[in-house]
Scaffold this motif. Structure first.
Motif, short mmCIF file in Angstrom:
data_model
loop_
_atom_site.label_atom_id
_atom_site.label_comp_id
_atom_site.label_asym_id
_atom_site.label_seq_id
_atom_site.Cartn_x
_atom_site.Cartn_y
_atom_site.Cartn_z
N CYS A 56 0.85 -1.19 0.00
CA CYS A 56 0.00 0.00 0.00
C CYS A 56 0.89 1.24 0.00
CB CYS A 56 -0.84 0.09 1.28
SG CYS A 56 -1.68 -1.42 1.70
N GLY A 57 0.39 2.30 -0.56
CA GLY A 57 1.03 3.61 -0.45
C GLY A 57 2.47 3.59 -0.92
N THR A 58 3.34 4.15 -0.10
CA THR A 58 4.74 4.25 -0.46
C THR A 58 5.39 2.88 -0.62
OG1 THR A 58 4.98 6.42 0.53
CG2 THR A 58 6.97 5.09 0.41
N SER A 59 4.98 1.91 0.20
CA SER A 59 5.54 0.56 0.06
C SER A 59 5.17 -0.04 -1.29
CB SER A 59 5.04 -0.35 1.18
OG SER A 59 5.68 -0.02 2.39
N MET A 100 5.26 -6.11 0.60
CA MET A 100 6.06 -4.96 1.02
C MET A 100 5.31 -4.22 2.11
SD MET A 100 8.43 -4.86 -1.56
CE MET A 100 9.09 -3.21 -1.45
N SER A 101 5.91 -4.06 3.28
CA SER A 101 5.29 -3.24 4.32
C SER A 101 6.36 -2.83 5.31
CB SER A 101 4.18 -4.02 5.03
OG SER A 101 3.70 -3.27 6.13
N GLN A 102 6.55 -1.53 5.39
CA GLN A 102 7.51 -0.98 6.33
C GLN A 102 7.20 -1.45 7.75
OE1 GLN A 102 7.60 1.36 9.48
NE2 GLN A 102 5.95 2.07 8.16
N SER A 103 5.95 -1.28 8.15
CA SER A 103 5.57 -1.62 9.53
C SER A 103 5.39 -3.13 9.71
CB SER A 103 4.26 -0.93 9.90
OG SER A 103 3.21 -1.42 9.07
N THR A 106 0.37 -3.65 8.42
CA THR A 106 -0.70 -3.06 7.63
C THR A 106 -1.77 -4.11 7.32
OG1 THR A 106 0.82 -1.46 6.71
CG2 THR A 106 -1.19 -1.87 5.45
N VAL A 152 5.41 10.20 9.98
CA VAL A 152 4.36 9.34 9.42
C VAL A 152 4.60 9.11 7.93
CG1 VAL A 152 1.90 9.32 8.81
CG2 VAL A 152 2.60 9.79 11.16
N ALA A 153 5.05 10.13 7.23
CA ALA A 153 5.33 9.97 5.81
C ALA A 153 6.60 9.15 5.63
CB ALA A 153 5.48 11.34 5.15
N ALA A 154 6.51 8.10 4.86
CA ALA A 154 7.66 7.22 4.65
C ALA A 154 8.67 7.90 3.72
CB ALA A 154 7.19 5.91 4.05
N LEU A 239 2.41 11.48 -4.06
CA LEU A 239 1.86 11.01 -2.78
C LEU A 239 2.44 11.82 -1.62
CD1 LEU A 239 0.19 9.02 -1.09
CD2 LEU A 239 2.11 7.42 -1.20
N LYS A 240 3.75 12.05 -1.63
CA LYS A 240 4.36 12.84 -0.56
C LYS A 240 3.74 14.23 -0.52
CE LYS A 240 5.84 10.44 1.43
NZ LYS A 240 6.12 9.04 1.23
N GLU A 243 0.08 14.12 0.97
CA GLU A 243 -0.08 13.84 2.40
C GLU A 243 0.54 14.91 3.28
OE1 GLU A 243 3.27 10.26 2.42
OE2 GLU A 243 1.55 10.13 3.73
N VAL A 353 -1.27 1.37 9.66
CA VAL A 353 -2.71 1.33 9.42
C VAL A 353 -3.22 -0.09 9.64
CG1 VAL A 353 -4.54 1.88 7.79
CG2 VAL A 353 -2.42 3.19 7.75
C1 F6R Z 1 3.13 7.31 2.80
C2 F6R Z 1 2.84 6.35 3.83
C3 F6R Z 1 1.79 5.31 3.58
C4 F6R Z 1 2.37 3.93 3.88
C5 F6R Z 1 1.30 2.85 3.77
C6 F6R Z 1 1.88 1.46 3.93
O1 F6R Z 1 4.12 8.19 3.19
O2 F6R Z 1 3.49 6.35 4.83
O3 F6R Z 1 1.31 5.38 2.27
O4 F6R Z 1 3.41 3.71 2.96
O5 F6R Z 1 0.30 3.08 4.73
O6 F6R Z 1 2.47 1.31 5.18
P1 F6R Z 1 3.41 0.08 5.48
O7 F6R Z 1 4.62 0.24 4.67
O8 F6R Z 1 3.67 0.13 6.95
O9 F6R Z 1 2.65 -1.15 5.07
#
Ligand code: F6R
Length: 356
Positions: A56-59, A100-103, A106, A152-154, A239-240, A243, A353
């Motif tokens: 999702c999103g940046t990932s 792909m997910s930073q956290s 998600t 919050v912004a990746a 996107l950056k 947001e 999220v």
């Molecule tokens: C954008 C941002 C979001 C996350 C998205 C996925 O700056 O932070 O779009 O990239 O909610 O989050 P993760 O990577 O945690 O799955």
């Protein structure tokens, strides 16, 4: 994090060359001998017919850059799926799924994995949190080594995810001989040059982006254009901007301009172009300037600020011009600061999220 800025985001943008160096020190030695791919327990590419990336999103954007390596360099069919739409897809066997997910928490990504049929193939999690739920639910896990990201912004996690994914992809493609050695060599050289490239982009664009933000503080909307491997960075820049600044921003493949969005362009409309060296961009830019649009071009041939032309090296690796994300992040932050936004905590958004 500590650094020169009062906000985390500014410091996290600045940290990107260090993060890139850390990722490459850890992973690059395992590329050519395939030990990175094998060490993750990933299957032989002879048993994989396609790669599907979900996020999702940046990932998701990082995933698109990574998919470009499997496709452009390896000739593998790839697709990238918005995780929340994955349940509507037809899944085939012999698929490598990269989540792909930073956290790693998600919910949309976790639900996408729930939608996978039995015997779908292997799931590789690419995350900044190797003890996350996503990591536990995947067959293989790789840590993108970005370190804690508070904004919050990746930002730095994006660069870390792209580079980690690129290392894994190059490792698999080289050990299973899916690439010609000249192209692989060019990609390896570009990869090694990335930390310096990111540092150079920071130096070159910090001042100009601040100026540009002042100039465009009253603009109501922004267009971002790219072609091919540049497109994903245009999407990330838009996107950056959305947001952080709460301004409208749309990213389009430049070839789509004439099919609709060109109607948005009039005198003074800011149009950011990510230049990956595609010569057709000159024609796209002429369409914009003919209507009075203001083109800000990132890439080899770039804008003139205060009469001084600025140049970034053109980057042509299979993941595209990653360094162009730096000025796009800087601009979004500078614009947001001028509009008195909280750049670390944009309204309505959360770092992780966990609802779908
Ligand atoms: C954008 C941002 C979001 C996350 C998205 C996925 O700056 O932070 O779009 O990239 O909610 O989050 P993760 O990577 O945690 O799955």
């Amino acid at each position: 994090s500590t650094g020169r800025h009062r906000d985390h985001m500014g410091n996290e943008i600045d940290e990107q060359p260090v993060v890139a160096r850390r990722v490459l020190e850890a992973l690059a030695p395992g590329i050519v001998d395939g030990s990175l791919w094998r060490g993750l327990g990933l299957p032989s590419l002879d048993t994989i017919d396609r790669v599907t990336v979900v996020g999702c999103g940046t990932s998701l954007h990082a995933g698109r850059a990574l998919a470009g390596v499997f496709a452009r360099l390896g000739g593998l069919p790839t697709r990238t799926l918005v995780a929340s739409e994955a349940a509507h897809e037809v899944w085939e066997p012999r698929t490598l799924v990269i989540a792909m997910s930073q956290s790693g928490e998600t919910a949309d990504v976790l639900r996408a994995l729930d939608a996978l049929p039995p015997r779908h193939g292997t799931v590789l999690a690419l995350t900044n949190n190797p003890s996350s739920t996503l990591a536990r639910r995947s067959d293989a896990v790789i840590d993108c080594l970005a370190g804690p990201e508070v904004g919050v912004a990746a930002t730095k996690t994006f660069v870390a995810q792209v580079l980690t994914g690129v290392c894994v992809a190059l490792s698999g493609l080289s050990v299973f001989d899916r690439t010609d050695s000249a192209r692989l060599g060019a990609d390896l050289r570009a990869l090694a040059a990335t930390p310096d490239g990111l540092a150079a982009a920071l130096d070159a664009w910090r001042g100009p982006c601040a100026q540009l933000a002042t100039e465009y503080a009253r603009a109501s909307g922004f267009l971002f254009l790219g072609r091919g491997a540049g497109l994903v960075y245009a999407a990330e820049g838009a996107l950056k901007l959305k947001e952080l600044s709460y301004r409208w921003a749309e990213a389009y493949p430049a070839g789509e301009l004439k099919h609709g969005p060109l109607a948005l362009v009039d005198a003074g409309t800011p149009v950011f172009v990510v230049d990956n060296g595609d010569p057709r961009l000159d024609v796209d830019i002429a369409e914009v300037t003919a209507r009075g649009g203001r083109v800000i071009r990132f890439g080899e041939r770039v804008l003139t600020v205060g009469g001084v032309p600025l140049h970034l090296p053109r980057t042509g690796p299979s993941w595209g011009p990653l360094e162009t994300v730096v000025p796009l992040q800087l601009f979004a932050r500078e614009l947001a600061l001028r509009l008195h936004r909280d750049v670390d905590k944009p309204r309505n958004l959360a770092k992780s999220v966990t609802v779908s």
